[in-house]
Design an enzyme around this catalytic site. Sequence first.
Site, PDB file in Angstrom:
ATOM      1  N   HIS A 155       8.402  28.921   6.989  1.00 33.65           N
ATOM      2  CA  HIS A 155       6.710  28.619   7.140  1.00 33.65           C
ATOM      3  C   HIS A 155       6.563  27.707   5.781  1.00 33.65           C
ATOM      4  CE1 HIS A 155       6.205  32.218   9.934  1.00 33.65           C
ATOM      5  NE2 HIS A 155       7.182  32.470   9.053  1.00 33.65           N
ATOM      6  N   SER A 276       3.483   0.600  -3.982  1.00 30.58           N
ATOM      7  CA  SER A 276       1.954   0.455  -3.207  1.00 30.58           C
ATOM      8  C   SER A 276       1.549  -0.647  -3.899  1.00 30.58           C
ATOM      9  CB  SER A 276       1.238   1.754  -3.906  1.00 30.58           C
ATOM     10  OG  SER A 276      -0.244   1.420  -3.719  1.00 30.58           O
ATOM     11  N   LYS A 282       3.186   4.555  -7.692  1.00 28.64           N
ATOM     12  CA  LYS A 282       3.721   5.123  -6.682  1.00 28.64           C
ATOM     13  C   LYS A 282       5.295   4.664  -6.115  1.00 28.64           C
ATOM     14  CE  LYS A 282       1.081   6.480  -3.292  1.00 28.64           C
ATOM     15  NZ  LYS A 282       1.026   7.676  -2.515  1.00 28.64           N
ATOM     16  N   GLU A 289       9.665   7.866   6.518  1.00 27.52           N
ATOM     17  CA  GLU A 289       8.332   8.103   7.152  1.00 27.52           C
ATOM     18  C   GLU A 289       8.447   7.177   8.497  1.00 27.52           C
ATOM     19  OE1 GLU A 289       4.368   8.040   4.616  1.00 27.52           O
ATOM     20  OE2 GLU A 289       5.987   6.769   3.828  1.00 27.52           O
TER      21      GLU A 289
END
Length: 457
Positions: A155, A276, A282, A289
Amino acid sequence: MSNIRGRFQKAAGEDATKYTASIPFDWRLYPYDIAGSIVHADMLAKQGIITRKDAKTIIAGLESIKKDIDAGKFDFKIELEDIHMNVEARLIEKVGEVGRKLHTARSRNDQVALDMRLFAGVSLLSTRKALQDLQTALVDLAEANKKVVLPGYTHLQPAQPVLLAHHLLAYFEMLQRDLERFTDCFKHTMVLPLGSGALAGVSYAIDRDYVAEQLGFGEISRNSIDAVSDRDFILEYESAASICMMHLSRLAEELVIWSSPAFGFIEIDDAYATGSSIMPQKKNPDVAELSRGKTGRVYGNLMGMLTTMKALPLAYDRDMQEDKEGFFDTVDTLLSTLEVFTGMVSTVHVNAENMRRALDKGYILATDVADYLVKKGETFRSAHGIVGKLVSFAVAKDKTLAELSLAEYKKFSPLFAKDVLNITVESSLASRNVPGGTAPAQVRKALARAKRMLTDK
Ligand code: ARG
């Protein structure tokens, strides 16, 4: 007008020609189409269906067409519909009338099935190799971090300590099953359809076994109607690819989570991360992804093909031309994803200290404390309740279990003795010494087995 319109009074409309053509995408079958035609011509000569001299002329013509296409010197024509007719028409241009003999004892229906099977066979070999390369990268990463421990999660909540190597080998197992699925698919793919003609077989004394052997097929199809209308091998590849992409998307997700500063378990190498355009701090895990995102199109191609094939009457129907773009896309997507993952996994930086620090949070040894009570005579269910209360007490005191005193332990059960303080991450790991468990002794064996599997593949 293409040379198959003998019965028509007029040329196909420009719109219909464009709509039905497959050459914009099936041109990439050319090496397979030509290899198949060369063997077909050779077999026709061997069987005395055409002369050896004609076969030689045809084969030389096909070889020169292959060179032209390789060199980008071939003018694919949309009005010639597909790769098969583009090659045949050019052959006739190059070698003259004798080129018209190539299509003897063959139909485009068995020809396209042949080309797709050859393409699938080669793709399957590349897929297997790419899977094994990624497995090797995972095993190497596990080996290089053999002693590193991190919280295992359920979980996404800290559950029990596990070795990083154990966690990585979970992916090795998934990829191993993928490999087996692709191996199975290879067996179903390498069945020769040529000789099935349009659907009923052909009326010439051809030698199908010879063609199969020359082209590397393990067997010949047993039913001509099935052979021209079967696309199961594509569906099987797309199914196995979907499952494999699902596995890769789970690994991708873990890389995304682990590389977020909130976790800080790993750092993705600069070569596999992007910045970024607005936030200078970043470092984004875009490769991971995107692979997660591309899983969607691979599932989509499977759904598309299943739907195309649904309720199609036997035998060949033009609908089946829709098998190509999705299949090519799935092969390209899976191969490039496997390749980029191999690079990303090989270069990832593991932050063992942050993994270790995360073990101090989340009462990760609670199960071990319950097991301790069981070994002292408590039942597991009662031990679970006792340790639950102990954890809630520790939470209230803002302490870890290791920071509680023996006196505090004893408030919850008289079975607690001094040795409860010996429960550590290391003792927890070592205690899970069952086959398939995370004990270092077991993981050592699992690693050795994985390495053996990769070397005797
Ligand atoms: N372009 C066709 C395909 O991809 C080749 C087979 C065409 N056969 C036919 N009878 N129209 O399926």
